[in-house]
Design a protein around this motif. Structure first.
Motif, PDB file in Angstrom:
ATOM      1  N   PHE A 298       1.306   1.788  24.124  1.00 47.46           N
ATOM      2  CA  PHE A 298       0.390   0.757  23.671  1.00 47.46           C
ATOM      3  C   PHE A 298      -0.828   1.768  22.699  1.00 47.46           C
ATOM      4  N   ARG A 299      -1.267   2.543  23.469  1.00 49.91           N
ATOM      5  CA  ARG A 299      -2.609   3.342  23.378  1.00 49.91           C
ATOM      6  C   ARG A 299      -2.127   3.826  22.086  1.00 49.91           C
ATOM      7  N   ALA A 300      -0.778   4.675  22.305  1.00 46.39           N
ATOM      8  CA  ALA A 300      -0.534   5.458  21.054  1.00 46.39           C
ATOM      9  C   ALA A 300       0.242   5.005  19.885  1.00 46.39           C
ATOM     10  N   LEU A 301      -0.116   3.400  19.995  1.00 46.17           N
ATOM     11  CA  LEU A 301      -0.530   2.773  18.796  1.00 46.17           C
ATOM     12  C   LEU A 301      -1.103   2.464  18.402  1.00 46.17           C
ATOM     13  N   VAL A 302      -2.125   2.148  18.828  1.00 39.69           N
ATOM     14  CA  VAL A 302      -3.709   2.093  19.298  1.00 39.69           C
ATOM     15  C   VAL A 302      -4.520   3.182  17.678  1.00 39.69           C
ATOM     16  N   VAL A 303      -4.677   4.303  19.119  1.00 43.85           N
ATOM     17  CA  VAL A 303      -4.524   5.178  17.934  1.00 43.85           C
ATOM     18  C   VAL A 303      -3.992   5.798  16.804  1.00 43.85           C
ATOM     19  N   VAL A 304      -3.012   5.759  16.764  1.00 45.73           N
ATOM     20  CA  VAL A 304      -2.406   5.892  15.195  1.00 45.73           C
ATOM     21  C   VAL A 304      -2.537   4.715  14.391  1.00 45.73           C
ATOM     22  N   GLY A 305      -3.270   3.591  14.584  1.00 44.17           N
ATOM     23  CA  GLY A 305      -3.515   2.788  13.698  1.00 44.17           C
ATOM     24  C   GLY A 305      -2.597   2.077  12.649  1.00 44.17           C
ATOM     25  N   GLU A 306      -3.177   1.115  11.346  1.00 47.45           N
ATOM     26  CA  GLU A 306      -2.074   0.634  10.492  1.00 47.45           C
ATOM     27  C   GLU A 306      -1.040   1.126  10.104  1.00 47.45           C
ATOM     28  N   SER A 307      -0.678   2.971  10.612  1.00 44.76           N
ATOM     29  CA  SER A 307       0.539   3.325   9.855  1.00 44.76           C
ATOM     30  C   SER A 307       1.467   3.053  10.573  1.00 44.76           C
ATOM     31  N   GLY A 308       1.155   2.866  12.260  1.00 43.94           N
ATOM     32  CA  GLY A 308       2.501   2.595  12.944  1.00 43.94           C
ATOM     33  C   GLY A 308       3.605   3.950  13.803  1.00 43.94           C
ATOM     34  N   LEU A 309       3.986   3.189  13.985  1.00 44.35           N
ATOM     35  CA  LEU A 309       5.036   4.925  14.548  1.00 44.35           C
ATOM     36  C   LEU A 309       6.234   3.898  14.451  1.00 44.35           C
ATOM     37  N   THR A 310       7.465   5.279  14.305  1.00 48.97           N
ATOM     38  CA  THR A 310       9.027   4.635  15.052  1.00 48.97           C
ATOM     39  C   THR A 310       8.933   4.854  16.227  1.00 48.97           C
ATOM     40  N   PRO A 311      10.340   4.204  16.517  1.00 47.40           N
ATOM     41  CA  PRO A 311      10.678   4.711  17.985  1.00 47.40           C
ATOM     42  C   PRO A 311      10.942   5.957  18.494  1.00 47.40           C
ATOM     43  N   GLY A 312      11.631   6.706  17.361  1.00 42.30           N
ATOM     44  CA  GLY A 312      11.397   8.027  17.206  1.00 42.30           C
ATOM     45  C   GLY A 312      10.421   8.982  17.367  1.00 42.30           C
ATOM     46  N   ALA A 313       9.415   8.366  16.334  1.00 44.92           N
ATOM     47  CA  ALA A 313       8.185   9.392  17.062  1.00 44.92           C
ATOM     48  C   ALA A 313       7.537   9.096  18.442  1.00 44.92           C
ATOM     49  N   ILE A 314       7.855   7.363  18.699  1.00 44.06           N
ATOM     50  CA  ILE A 314       6.967   7.080  19.430  1.00 44.06           C
ATOM     51  C   ILE A 314       8.308   8.307  21.196  1.00 44.06           C
ATOM     52  N   GLN A 315       8.857   8.065  20.840  1.00 46.52           N
ATOM     53  CA  GLN A 315       9.529   8.833  21.998  1.00 46.52           C
ATOM     54  C   GLN A 315       9.649  10.323  21.891  1.00 46.52           C
ATOM     55  N   GLU A 316       9.261  11.263  21.254  1.00 43.17           N
ATOM     56  CA  GLU A 316       9.336  12.552  20.839  1.00 43.17           C
ATOM     57  C   GLU A 316       7.754  12.573  21.238  1.00 43.17           C
ATOM     58  N   GLY A 317       7.197  12.026  21.114  1.00 43.44           N
ATOM     59  CA  GLY A 317       5.872  11.951  21.719  1.00 43.44           C
ATOM     60  C   GLY A 317       5.340  11.691  23.434  1.00 43.44           C
ATOM     61  N   LEU A 318       6.234  11.035  23.612  1.00 50.22           N
ATOM     62  CA  LEU A 318       5.980  10.211  25.047  1.00 50.22           C
ATOM     63  C   LEU A 318       7.763  11.177  25.943  1.00 50.22           C
ATOM     64  N   GLY A 319       8.695  11.456  25.675  1.00 51.29           N
ATOM     65  CA  GLY A 319       9.391  12.268  25.692  1.00 51.29           C
ATOM     66  C   GLY A 319       9.859  10.913  27.187  1.00 51.29           C
ATOM     67  N   VAL A 320      10.312   9.939  26.360  1.00 51.26           N
ATOM     68  CA  VAL A 320      10.772   9.396  26.782  1.00 51.26           C
ATOM     69  C   VAL A 320      12.206   8.769  27.308  1.00 51.26           C
ATOM     70  N   PRO A 321      13.641   8.645  27.699  1.00 49.44           N
ATOM     71  CA  PRO A 321      15.003   8.630  27.136  1.00 49.44           C
ATOM     72  C   PRO A 321      14.965   7.219  26.312  1.00 49.44           C
ATOM     73  N   ALA A 322      15.693   7.265  24.498  1.00 48.47           N
ATOM     74  CA  ALA A 322      15.463   5.909  23.873  1.00 48.47           C
ATOM     75  C   ALA A 322      16.263   4.385  24.126  1.00 48.47           C
ATOM     76  N   ALA A 323      17.284   4.317  24.899  1.00 49.95           N
ATOM     77  CA  ALA A 323      17.197   2.416  26.255  1.00 49.95           C
ATOM     78  C   ALA A 323      15.600   2.371  27.134  1.00 49.95           C
ATOM     79  N   THR A 324      15.359   3.588  27.466  1.00 46.96           N
ATOM     80  CA  THR A 324      13.933   2.938  28.067  1.00 46.96           C
ATOM     81  C   THR A 324      12.549   2.653  27.473  1.00 46.96           C
ATOM     82  N   LEU A 325      12.648   3.389  25.992  1.00 47.60           N
ATOM     83  CA  LEU A 325      11.316   3.131  25.247  1.00 47.60           C
ATOM     84  C   LEU A 325      11.691   2.083  24.695  1.00 47.60           C
ATOM     85  N   SER A 326      13.028   1.501  24.782  1.00 49.20           N
ATOM     86  CA  SER A 326      13.697   0.433  23.440  1.00 49.20           C
ATOM     87  C   SER A 326      12.682  -0.968  24.466  1.00 49.20           C
TER      88      SER A 326
END
Length: 108
Positions: A22-50
């Motif tokens: 949530f904090r990452a999404l607040v920081v990035v603003g209206e452009s938002g993030l894809t799951p891949g970008a979030i996953q890369e930034g936080l280093g979490v498995p795709a299933a966990t992030l989903s």
């Protein structure tokens, strides 16, 4: 914001990874993030992030939009501001305090 919505939103944020997302999404603003970008930034498995993204969307604090073949996740600033407003609505029993009502109720 109704009390049950507040409880759901706070419950969604009461998990460390969801709070980070949530904090990452607040920081990035209206452009938002894809799951891949979030996953890369936080280093979490795709299933966990989903799983955690689903919980944040269900709480109303995050929106999901399809853009071509990608999903874009964004912080729902209106819901975040409503939550902040609910939490600070009656602070200090109406007396002057450290929380400025105008700032506490609006962000972004």
């Amino acid at each position: 914001m109704e009390e049950n919505e507040v409880v759901k939103a706070l419950g969604a944020l009461a998990q460390p990874l969801r709070l980070q997302v949530f904090r990452a999404l607040v920081v990035v603003g209206e452009s938002g993030l894809t799951p891949g970008a979030i996953q890369e930034g936080l280093g979490v498995p795709a299933a966990t992030l989903s799983f955690h993204l689903k919980e944040l969307v269900a709480s109303g604090l995050v929106t999901q939009e399809r853009a071509s073949r990608n999903l874009i996740y964004r912080a729902a600033y209106d819901r975040m501001n409503a939550l902040l407003g609910y939490l600070t609505e009656n602070c200090c029993q109406g007396e002057s305090c450290a929380v400025d009502g105008a700032t506490a109720k609006t962000c972004c």
